[in-house]
Design a protein around this motif. Structure first.
Motif, PDB file in Angstrom:
ATOM      1  N   GLU A 670       0.832  -1.208   0.000  1.00  0.00           N
ATOM      2  CA  GLU A 670       0.000   0.000   0.000  1.00  0.00           C
ATOM      3  C   GLU A 670       0.861   1.251   0.000  1.00  0.00           C
ATOM      4  O   GLU A 670       0.548   2.234  -0.692  1.00  0.00           O
ATOM      5  CB  GLU A 670      -0.929  -0.014   1.215  1.00  0.00           C
ATOM      6  CG  GLU A 670      -1.999  -1.102   1.153  1.00  0.00           C
ATOM      7  CD  GLU A 670      -2.825  -1.150   2.419  1.00  0.00           C
ATOM      8  OE1 GLU A 670      -2.430  -0.478   3.410  1.00  0.00           O
ATOM      9  OE2 GLU A 670      -3.843  -1.860   2.436  1.00  0.00           O
ATOM     10  N   GLU A 673       2.264   1.706  -3.424  1.00  0.00           N
ATOM     11  CA  GLU A 673       1.225   2.169  -4.337  1.00  0.00           C
ATOM     12  C   GLU A 673       0.953   3.659  -4.135  1.00  0.00           C
ATOM     13  O   GLU A 673       0.779   4.413  -5.111  1.00  0.00           O
ATOM     14  CB  GLU A 673      -0.055   1.356  -4.120  1.00  0.00           C
ATOM     15  CG  GLU A 673      -1.148   1.622  -5.121  1.00  0.00           C
ATOM     16  CD  GLU A 673      -0.821   1.090  -6.497  1.00  0.00           C
ATOM     17  OE1 GLU A 673      -1.465   1.532  -7.468  1.00  0.00           O
ATOM     18  OE2 GLU A 673       0.081   0.244  -6.613  1.00  0.00           O
ATOM     19  N   ARG A 674       0.932   4.097  -2.889  1.00  0.00           N
ATOM     20  CA  ARG A 674       0.703   5.516  -2.625  1.00  0.00           C
ATOM     21  C   ARG A 674       1.859   6.370  -3.132  1.00  0.00           C
ATOM     22  O   ARG A 674       1.655   7.428  -3.724  1.00  0.00           O
ATOM     23  CB  ARG A 674       0.503   5.724  -1.115  1.00  0.00           C
ATOM     24  CG  ARG A 674       0.086   7.148  -0.769  1.00  0.00           C
ATOM     25  CD  ARG A 674       0.310   7.482   0.685  1.00  0.00           C
ATOM     26  NE  ARG A 674       0.064   8.905   0.910  1.00  0.00           N
ATOM     27  CZ  ARG A 674       0.921   9.873   0.587  1.00  0.00           C
ATOM     28  NH1 ARG A 674       2.085   9.548   0.036  1.00  0.00           N
ATOM     29  NH2 ARG A 674       0.631  11.139   0.804  1.00  0.00           N
ATOM     30  N   ALA A 677       1.571   6.685  -6.809  1.00  0.00           N
ATOM     31  CA  ALA A 677       0.528   7.635  -7.205  1.00  0.00           C
ATOM     32  C   ALA A 677       0.981   9.080  -6.985  1.00  0.00           C
ATOM     33  O   ALA A 677       0.744   9.959  -7.825  1.00  0.00           O
ATOM     34  CB  ALA A 677      -0.752   7.354  -6.422  1.00  0.00           C
ATOM     35  N   THR A 728      -4.721  10.051   0.769  1.00  0.00           N
ATOM     36  CA  THR A 728      -4.725   8.617   0.510  1.00  0.00           C
ATOM     37  C   THR A 728      -4.391   8.344  -0.954  1.00  0.00           C
ATOM     38  O   THR A 728      -4.347   9.244  -1.795  1.00  0.00           O
ATOM     39  CB  THR A 728      -6.096   8.021   0.839  1.00  0.00           C
ATOM     40  OG1 THR A 728      -7.081   8.594  -0.042  1.00  0.00           O
ATOM     41  CG2 THR A 728      -6.473   8.309   2.291  1.00  0.00           C
ATOM     42  N   THR A 729      -4.162   7.069  -1.246  1.00  0.00           N
ATOM     43  CA  THR A 729      -3.852   6.676  -2.622  1.00  0.00           C
ATOM     44  C   THR A 729      -5.004   7.002  -3.558  1.00  0.00           C
ATOM     45  O   THR A 729      -4.797   7.462  -4.687  1.00  0.00           O
ATOM     46  CB  THR A 729      -3.545   5.168  -2.669  1.00  0.00           C
ATOM     47  OG1 THR A 729      -2.505   4.867  -1.733  1.00  0.00           O
ATOM     48  CG2 THR A 729      -3.107   4.744  -4.060  1.00  0.00           C
ATOM     49  N   LYS A 733      -4.909   9.453  -6.884  1.00  0.00           N
ATOM     50  CA  LYS A 733      -5.283   8.964  -8.210  1.00  0.00           C
ATOM     51  C   LYS A 733      -6.437   9.784  -8.797  1.00  0.00           C
ATOM     52  O   LYS A 733      -6.468  10.043 -10.004  1.00  0.00           O
ATOM     53  CB  LYS A 733      -5.666   7.488  -8.126  1.00  0.00           C
ATOM     54  CG  LYS A 733      -4.481   6.558  -7.884  1.00  0.00           C
ATOM     55  CD  LYS A 733      -4.914   5.099  -7.890  1.00  0.00           C
ATOM     56  CE  LYS A 733      -3.718   4.178  -7.738  1.00  0.00           C
ATOM     57  NZ  LYS A 733      -4.112   2.746  -7.774  1.00  0.00           N
TER      58      LYS A 733
END
Length: 938
Positions: A670, A673-674, A677, A728-729, A733
């Motif tokens: 996670e 991924e963040r 992004a 947040t991710t 996005k």
């Protein structure tokens, strides 16, 4: 017919069952198309994979390196591995763990635990009262066992392998030091379970190295035994191994190469790490001397400074292996004070003089365990990074008495390559050339038990018995069965290590408990009560020392026998099923090997066992009068195991550790991924702001459009700086998707204009070539024409329509301003090209595969039409051969002509002339004759 169908149904059911098994195997194979190996060293690890099309390849890590440091940095919200963790060791040494494998399988009172604490005092080790082991206490909220830390490293190695192979991987072979005992090996297996790996085998690193050496030199192995010594000095330990290579005959594959481990010697603490620690101590002393009188603190009390010194000591050791001296220097070692000092190779060798004296020790141990002399050793090969130290090579060369030391093996990657070869051999997904591996037991294992004996009438005493289960340097894997006689009640026996006299006093203390397990049997007395009329054949305990060198007790059985009268009875269902399967594959009965001390189950068709009198079996017609035979009854005995060396993690604790590691991995994913992004959003903002000032973007946009986009980009950049840290991710996005949608029209117009020249040029070329092809097709004579009028008309229509579309679209596009959405689209151009190319390819394929029409041959060998003034009788006229001559005979020709149709062997071939005035040759008829030529026939 119905009876026949009914008889076939059981066979069909068996067939479907076999098909189901094969399908299950195929489905299992789909998940194991790649396997990996992990050569887990003290300082670094090498990962290798095998997958279809990629045979035995070393995996590159994220820094594109073939070797990855075995270091983990554990913080509250993130983890670092490999080179990233190595760089964090300077900033946060307490949370950066290294050399933790030295604590695997060790209880808190083990000397290695105290040694680890002395080497790395920045780590806080806490006591685990349940298993008597230690934990790493990172913070008040974070603590991890050595098995959990190793599980993280194995999971990281798996992620590297999966990224490299581009597919999931579960099966692995992991290397371990040959001196690992049962507790240490079980600890590695538990760490692998935490990482979600299926361990095909724990292979000794010296065995993996020997296998790699043999695999790449298969052609040099013959029936003559070759004894090779491998001397492996790594970072944490030293191992010397004597290996015999030889071609042997196997039942499965005939003559195959084999390696056999003949002798092993080791030193658990002799390696490059100890040399670096002594260099670090020397550098720390020099730094303190430089600051003497300044009331400065001892540099040894500063963990960050000591981490910097250890890194410099590692570099210094490497440089001094090739240079006589070198300048050690560190900027801002402590309190912003730089450090600089000159160190010579002579000083380094003096610091490690006692270590170099220990170099020959493993050689002598290996020779003693192999019962061999140095004269029988053909070559000594160096393995491991620490063998690059010149002094080590000098001492070793003198100890082995050879002219030179072998360096014809990759010292860093040999073990990883050998392990991955073994992984491919053990996997169902690959077929490799067989290479027999016979590993050896380093620590003997025996069984001890006590039973009551009657030495004299009425006088009973206890007798202590020992039975060697697996002897020292005996081969493994193998299974053993020990039979306990004269027991009719429940009893206990013990599994312990055998004679460890070859270990020194210090090694024995490091080794730990010499008692492995106490086995408590329950149900022995009940089995005797169940079969009172049967004769006891003893209590049989089945042991297994598997491929990983891990001992297990498979089962314990109470075995009874009696004599029974045989009768002509029907085959059992199991026997029928076995016969059916055998008949399906055309195979006979093959007796099972009595490896485990169990008897072979005999089918009725086999020769029955002779009775006590040794009477032969009765003839076929006298089956009802068979002699008595033995009936064997086996009763399984309950087993309770009491582990004495190091208790394994209970299943609930193991499940908690697995969940803990999974949660950490999910958190890392996670976080990645963040970060991805956030980086994508930031990059898009900067790149788009720069594009707004480029001419090609300004050409297709208005000032108002650019101002709108620039304002949105600036607002997003401000938001990312102020609120992006807590975003947040999903929020990142969404913000990126919003900006992309805003700029979509602008980017589309620019991209279309970039594609126009190339696409339009390709369309023009295709139209020109298609028109030329059509023109050529229409010029083909009617008699040779292979294309129909409809086909050529269709192609002509497509060409005309394409030209018309292009001209109309270009004219319409010219009227539009550049800031509007274009009507000339690259995808439309490609669609028109595909439609036109499809029509042309159809005609080209037709021309390629169409056979030419047959035509009659003229005098030059080409086909011609019959003469207009020739009658039907002339065209069909034949020459009647003279009497006595067959129809195939050659007709008499004029003297100046030489015919070739009926010429004898050796006659010369005449030249064929096709020019005006040449004498026309007779035309051969289907019967083989030639008809006379007419005056009007040319």
């Amino acid at each position: 017919m119905a009876d026949k169908v009914r008889r076939q149904r059981p066979r069909r059911r068996v067939c479907w069952a076999l098909v189901a098994v094969l399908l299950a195997d195929l489905l299992a194979l789909s998940d194991t198309l790649a396997v990996m190996s992990v050569d887990l060293g003290s300082e670094s690890m090498k990962v290798a994979i095998v997958k279809p099309g990629v045979p035995m390849e070393i995996v590159l890590n994220k820094e594109s390196r073939r070797k990855t440091p075995v270091i983990v940095t554990l913080k509250e919200n993130e983890r670092f591995f490999g080179d990233s963790a190595a760089s964090m060791a300077i900033k946060n040494p307490k949370a950066t763990l290294r050399y933790f494998q030295h604590l695997l399988g060790k209880q808190a009172d083990n000397p290695h635990v105290a040694l680890y604490q002395a080497r790395f005092p920045e780590h806080e080790l806490t006591f685990d009262p349940q298993r008597q082991t230690v934990h790493f206490q990172i913070s008040s909220q974070l603590q991890f066992s050595p098995e959990e830390v190793l599980g993280m490293v194995l999971n990281y190695s798996r992620s590297l392998a999966e990224d490299f192979a581009e597919q999931p991987i579960k099966d692995a072979v992991i290397t371990v030091p040959v001196f690992f005992n049962q507790a240490e090996r079980r600890a590695v297996l538990q760490a692998a379970r935490m990482a979600g790996l299926k361990v095909l085998q724990l292979i000794n690193d010296n065995t993996a190295t020997a296998l790699s050496y043999g695999v790449f030199r298969r052609k040099d192995i013959n029936t003559t035994a070759q004894n090779i010594m491998f001397y492996d000095m790594g970072s944490g330990s030293t191992v010397c191994t004597i290996v015999t290579y030889q071609m042997v005959k196997t039942k499965e594959a005939g003559m195959q190469p084999q390696l056999q481990i003949r002798g092993v010697g080791f030193d658990r603490t002799l390696g490059g790490l100890e040399m670096e620690l002594r260099l670090r101590e020397r550098l720390a002393g020099l730094f303190n001397e430089q600051r003497k009188g300044q009331r400065a603190k001892d540099v040894r009390e500063n963990p960050r400074a000591m981490a910097k010194l250890l890194r410099e000591a590692n570099r210094l050791k490497t440089v001094l292996s090739a240079n006589a001296d070198h300048m050690a220097q560190i900027e801002g070692l402590m309190d912003d004070v730089d450090f600089k000092a000159k160190v010579t190779r002579v000083e380094f060798e003096e610091l490690c003089a006692d270590l170099f004296e220990r170099v020959p020790g493993p050689v002598q141990q290996a020779l003693q365990s192999a019962e061999m002399s140095l004269d029988e050793i053909e070559q000594v090969i160096l393995v491991g990074g620490a063998t690059r130290v010149p002094r080590v090579q000098e001492v070793l060369l003198k100890a082995v008495g050879k002219e030179e030391l072998g360096k014809n093996i990759n010292a860093d990657e040999a073990a990883a390559m050998g392990a991955v070869y073994q992984a491919a051999a053990l996997s169902k997904a690959f077929k490799v050339k067989p290479f027999v591996v016979r590993d050896a037991v380093v620590y003997p294992i025996l069984v001890e038990f006590t039973r009551e004996v009657e030495e004299e009438p009425g006088i009973h005493s206890l007798k202590h018995n020992k039975r060697v289960l697996f002897s020292r340097m005996g081969p493994y894997p193998q299974r053993k069965v020990i039979t306990f006689n004269r027991y009719s009640h429940d009893f206990n026996f013990h599994i312990n290590y055998g004679d460890l006299g070859f270990l020194g006093p210090e090694d024995l203390r490091v080794f730990g408990s010499q008692n492995l397990t106490t086995v408590k049997l329950k149900g022995v007395g009940d089995s005797f009560k169940k079969y009172p009329d049967y004769e006891s054949k003893g209590i049989k305990a089945h042991f297994n020392l598997d491929e990983s060198g891990v001992l297990s007790l498979d089962r314990v059985e109470s075995v009874f026998e009696t004599l029974v009268e045989d009768s002509a009875e029907e085959e059992s269902t199991l026997t029928k099923l076995g016969n059916t399967i055998s008949s399906l594959f055309g195979g006979g009965t093959t007796p099972d090997a009595k490896e485990n001390g169990t008897d072979t189950v005999q089918k009725p068709s086999e020769k029955a066992e002779a009775g006590p009198e040794g009477v032969a079996p009765a003839p076929e017609g006298e089956k009802k009068q068979k002699p008595a035979r033995k009936r064997r009854m086996v009763e399984e005995i309950g087993v309770e195991l009491v582990v004495l060396d190091l208790p394994d993690l209970p299943e609930d604790k193991l499940a908690q550790s697995v969940q803990k590691l999974q949660d950490l991995t999910l958190r890392d994913l996670e976080k990645q991924e963040r970060e991805k992004a956030a980086n994508s959003l930031e990059a898009f903002i900067f790149e788009t702001q720069d594009k707004l000032y480029q001419p090609e973007y300004q050409e297709v946009s208005t000032e108002e459009q650019r101002e709108e986009i620039s304002g949105k980009l600036s607002a997003a950049s401000t938001w990312l700086e102020d609120e992006g840290v807590g975003a947040t991710t999903v929020m990142l996005k969404e913000k990126l998707a919003e900006l992309r949608k805003l700029c979509q029209g602008l980017f589309f117009r620019v991209e279309e204009r970039k594609k126009w020249p190339e696409r339009l040029s390709a369309l023009d070329n295709l139209l020109n070539h298609s028109s030329m092809f059509l023109k050529g097709a229409r010029l083909i004579p009617e008699m040779d024409q292979i294309f129909t009028e409809v086909e050529m008309t269709t192609l002509e229509k497509v060409i005309n329509e394409t030209w018309a579309w292009k001209n109309a679209t270009l004219a319409e596009q010219a009227k539009l301003p550049a800031t509007e959405k274009p009507v000339l689209l690259s995808k439309d151009i490609e669609a028109k090209m595909m439609a036109l190319d499809r029509e042309v390819q159809y005609l080209l394929n037709k021309a390629k595969f169409t056979k030419p029409r047959p035509r009659p041959k003229d005098k030059n060998g080409t086909r011609a039409e019959p003469p207009l003034n020739a009658s039907a009788s002339d065209q069909g006229e034949k020459v009647i051969p003279p009497a006595g001559q067959t129809e195939d005979a050659e007709p008499i020709s004029e003297p100046e002509k030489v015919e070739t149709a009926g010429s004898e062997p050796g006659d010369t071939e005449p030249l064929e002339l096709g020019g005006p005035g040449a004498e026309p040759e007779q035309k051969e008829q289907s019967t083989g004759q030639k008809r006379p030529l007419k005056n009007d026939e040319l």
